[in-house]
Scaffold this active site. Structure first.
Site, PDB file in Angstrom:
ATOM      1  CD  GLN A 139      80.232  11.175  -3.795  1.00 41.89           C
ATOM      2  OE1 GLN A 139      79.820  10.081  -4.156  1.00 41.89           O
ATOM      3  NE2 GLN A 139      80.369  12.166  -4.643  1.00 41.89           N
ATOM      4  CG  HIS A 171      81.011  10.392  -7.840  1.00 38.74           C
ATOM      5  ND1 HIS A 171      79.962  11.130  -7.352  1.00 38.74           N
ATOM      6  CD2 HIS A 171      80.521   9.762  -8.949  1.00 38.74           C
ATOM      7  CE1 HIS A 171      78.893  10.979  -8.121  1.00 38.74           C
ATOM      8  NE2 HIS A 171      79.224  10.154  -9.104  1.00 38.74           N
ATOM      9  CG  ASN A 210      77.446  12.036 -16.607  1.00 36.66           C
ATOM     10  OD1 ASN A 210      76.242  11.802 -16.560  1.00 36.66           O
ATOM     11  ND2 ASN A 210      78.089  12.661 -15.642  1.00 36.66           N
ATOM     12  NE  ARG A 215      74.005  11.540  -6.450  1.00 32.63           N
ATOM     13  CZ  ARG A 215      74.500  11.512  -7.680  1.00 32.63           C
ATOM     14  NH1 ARG A 215      75.118  10.422  -8.119  1.00 32.63           N
ATOM     15  NH2 ARG A 215      74.382  12.559  -8.471  1.00 32.63           N
TER      16      ARG A 215
END
Length: 384
Positions: free
Chosen positions: A319, A338, A152, A290
């Site tokens: 998260q 995210h 990705n 991050r």
């Protein structure tokens, strides 16, 4: 019974501390035959699951590999419930062999969980970034940790470019005006700029950082990058990016800073109050790497004072972000959940990558070298 005791004592001998054969044994066990218990942890899509047949990254579709796994006699447990002592994941920790999770809804694999996971051999990240795993504990236990490198990177690089433009052009206040029935051009234009001519620096120039630099080239920016490794001269020439060996010297030059480095012990909390104070007043920051690379409160304070004129990203610590996370409410932010790496195209790539790596695992074959994060007790260089 006696044979079982002999086998158990042999395994203990091979895997005892200081025995150099322990990692070899662990490696052989990776290719062991028979039915395996595989657990996948993904976010729930609920009503959205049926809206796109290629929505592979949710719990409902579970990477599209259930039928394939079960046809081979494997057990595939899928859940989104991953937190707390009574969660669904905890029930399967003692006997799972493979755990698959994503950076978008990570199952945090702590040293304590690893200690209790007596049968665990493989941790797979469907995507990029395995900092949800205690990598040192995984290495010490002889586990393999791997991810779908490259799956990705385009998705994230495109998202970073979008966020840069959203911040530079002061887009969100204008969008909110439309929603609220307002019309105040001055309220947007007083801090909207062109991207052309701005100094953009990426902290980290791996696969995503390089793709971002290539995409920024047509905007005629002044491009800088800092990384452990200098880029290939041809790519440097193609992008026009200048290597900055000294990060402390690069950051104050930048109008826009993009974070593109992994979360490690060295980078955790790197952008603290002192670091942010050295940045140019009015700097824009994009962070899809991050959340824990940033000091949460230092970012809030700098956005409130205007020292950071805009902060955008899709990564949080922790998260999912709790409802009272201060980044939700600080001024001058363009945050989202995210999402950057979980486009439908990205999902198809990392779903295919997980299936390929499971096939290799079942056959006892090696993964592509770049996919390993922990192999035979060694961490990948970016996490050391």
């Amino acid at each position: 019974m006696a044979m079982k005791r002999v086998a158990a004592s042999t395994i203990r001998a091979f895997t005892s501390p200081g025995n150099s054969s322990s990692l070899v044994l662990t490696r052989r066990l990776h290719g062991s035959p028979g039915s395996k218990k595989i657990v996948g942890v993904f976010y729930k899509a609920n009503e959205y699951a049926s809206m796109n047949p290629n929505f592979m990254g949710c719990a409902e579709r579970a990477l599209g590999i259930r039928e394939w796994l079960e046809s081979q006699g494997h057990q595939y447990i899928v859940t989104d419930d991953k937190e707390g002592p009574n969660c669904e994941l905890e029930k399967h920790i003692p006997d799972l062999e493979v755990l698959i999770t994503t950076p978008f809804h990570p199952a945090y694999v702590t040293a304590e969980r690893i200690k209790r996971a007596k049968n665990l051999k493989l941790l797979l990240t469907a995507g990029i970034g395995s900092d949800h795993v205690d990598l040192k504990a995984a290495a010490a236990a002889g586990l393999t940790v791997a991810e779908i490198t490259g799956s990705n990177v385009v998705s994230v690089a495109e998202d970073e470019l979008m966020r840069i433009l959203i911040l530079v052009r002061n887009f969100l206040p204008g969008h909110h005006q439309v929603i609220n029935g307002e019309w105040n051009v001055a309220g947007i234009a007083h801090r909207a700029y062109d991207l052309e001519g701005k100094i953009v620096g990426t902290v980290g120039a791996g696969r995503i950082g390089k793709l971002l630099l290539q995409r920024l080239k047509p905007f005629n920016c002044n491009l800088l990058y800092h990384d452990r490794i200098k880029m290939d001269p041809e790519l440097e020439k193609q992008t026009g990016a200048k290597f900055e060996e000294d990060l402390d010297a690069m950051l104050p030059k930048c109008d826009i800073i993009v974070i593109n480095m992994p979360l490690t012990e060295k980078t955790k909390g790197m952008f603290n109050k002192d670091m942010i104070a050295k940045l140019k007043k009015g700097v824009l920051i994009v962070n899809n790497a991050r959340g824990a690379i940033m000091d949460t409160q230092a970012v809030v304070d700098a956005c409130t004072s205007g020292h950071i004129a805009g902060y955008s990203g899709d990564v949080w610590n922790p998260q999912p972000a709790p409802k009272d996370h201060p980044w939700r409410y600080m001024p001058n932010q363009a945050m989202t959940p995210h999402i950057s790496g979980t486009t439908i195209d990205g999902q198809l790539r990392y779903a295919a990558g997980v299936k390929d790596m499971l096939e290799r695992y079942f056959k006892g074959e090696d993964f592509p070298p770049q996919n390993y994060i922990v192999k035979e007790g060694e961490l990948a260089s970016q996490y050391r």
